[in-house]
Design an enzyme around this catalytic site. Sequence first.
Site, PDB file in Angstrom:
ATOM      1  N   ALA A 141       2.416  -0.400  -4.191  1.00 28.80           N
ATOM      2  CA  ALA A 141       3.026   0.667  -3.396  1.00 28.80           C
ATOM      3  C   ALA A 141       2.557   0.513  -1.952  1.00 28.80           C
ATOM      4  CB  ALA A 141       2.636   2.036  -3.945  1.00 28.80           C
ATOM      5  N   ASP A 142       3.464   0.130  -1.074  1.00 30.49           N
ATOM      6  CA  ASP A 142       3.135  -0.108   0.334  1.00 30.49           C
ATOM      7  C   ASP A 142       4.320   0.340   1.180  1.00 30.49           C
ATOM      8  OD1 ASP A 142       1.949  -0.950   2.668  1.00 30.49           O
ATOM      9  OD2 ASP A 142       2.278  -3.085   2.321  1.00 30.49           O
ATOM     10  N   VAL A 143       4.560   1.635   1.172  1.00 35.18           N
ATOM     11  CA  VAL A 143       5.730   2.220   1.835  1.00 35.18           C
ATOM     12  C   VAL A 143       5.268   3.052   3.018  1.00 35.18           C
ATOM     13  CG1 VAL A 143       7.752   3.700   1.577  1.00 35.18           C
ATOM     14  CG2 VAL A 143       6.959   2.313  -0.364  1.00 35.18           C
TER      15      VAL A 143
END
Length: 288
Positions: free
Chosen positions: A150-152
């Site tokens: 998760a790298d938003v």
Amino acid sequence: MAHRQRTRRTAVERETVDFGVAELLQDPDRPRAWTLLIDGTPQSHVDLDDPGHLEFEYVRRLGHVVDLAAPPGRPLRVLHLGGGALTLARYVAATRPRSGQQVVEIDAALVDLVRRRLPLERTSRIRVRTGDARQVLSRAPEEAFDLLVADVFAAGRTPAHLTSVEFVTAAARALRPDGLYAANVADGAPLAFARGQVATVLAVFPYACLIAEPAVLRGRRFGNVVLVGARRELPIAVLTRLTASDPFSARVVHGEELTRFAAGAAPVTDADAQASPEPPPDLFGPRT
């Protein structure tokens, strides 16, 4: 986002995408390497000649998680929430051939720009989908992935709906029993957001750790914290050695120390979720 970068870069292209202005800056030290920025915030660094090269500190730490997710060279099933220039997906494809990967990116125009200017190898087996990360995650099959990243970020901040127990629970559902969850979190003093995210991950996964530079952990600098969660014991000793040997070395916090770090923080729910803190305006230096 949130990392140190070399200053000798020249803007080569600016293009309006769906959620801002994208810039591609050429790396003077690597002839086919580029940094992608959105509205001045560095998002990705890609070397088309060497996809195994990871420039940004926090991406190197995510790369270590990739390296330890399974024995060397074994293909992985990976879900990337947040695309950018597909740096980590390219790394997985280079270090673990035949891996099946799905990348979710909400900005369709950015996806088109990356495909045109930073094309993928035809054998990479990377599938890019446009859409909201949580909506796509909600439709993912159970136990489908070995690794979920998760790298938003939107305007330099993690959207609120990707910070809750409900979100992390959905991620855990999509992971195989021995799979790993890894999230990039950006925060500064007093680290209230990071502590809440640790409490959130610990509410879902029995094993967890965080990776960050000592200056970030002490609240002296705004920066990145990589959180890792799993249903199995994590390879802490190896991860510690790898992160300590990086150009910008980091600490691995786990066990009782991690519990103390999150002391007093409650797991975040959808009802009270907030976006991550806005980075300081001077974090990335003067605009090019």
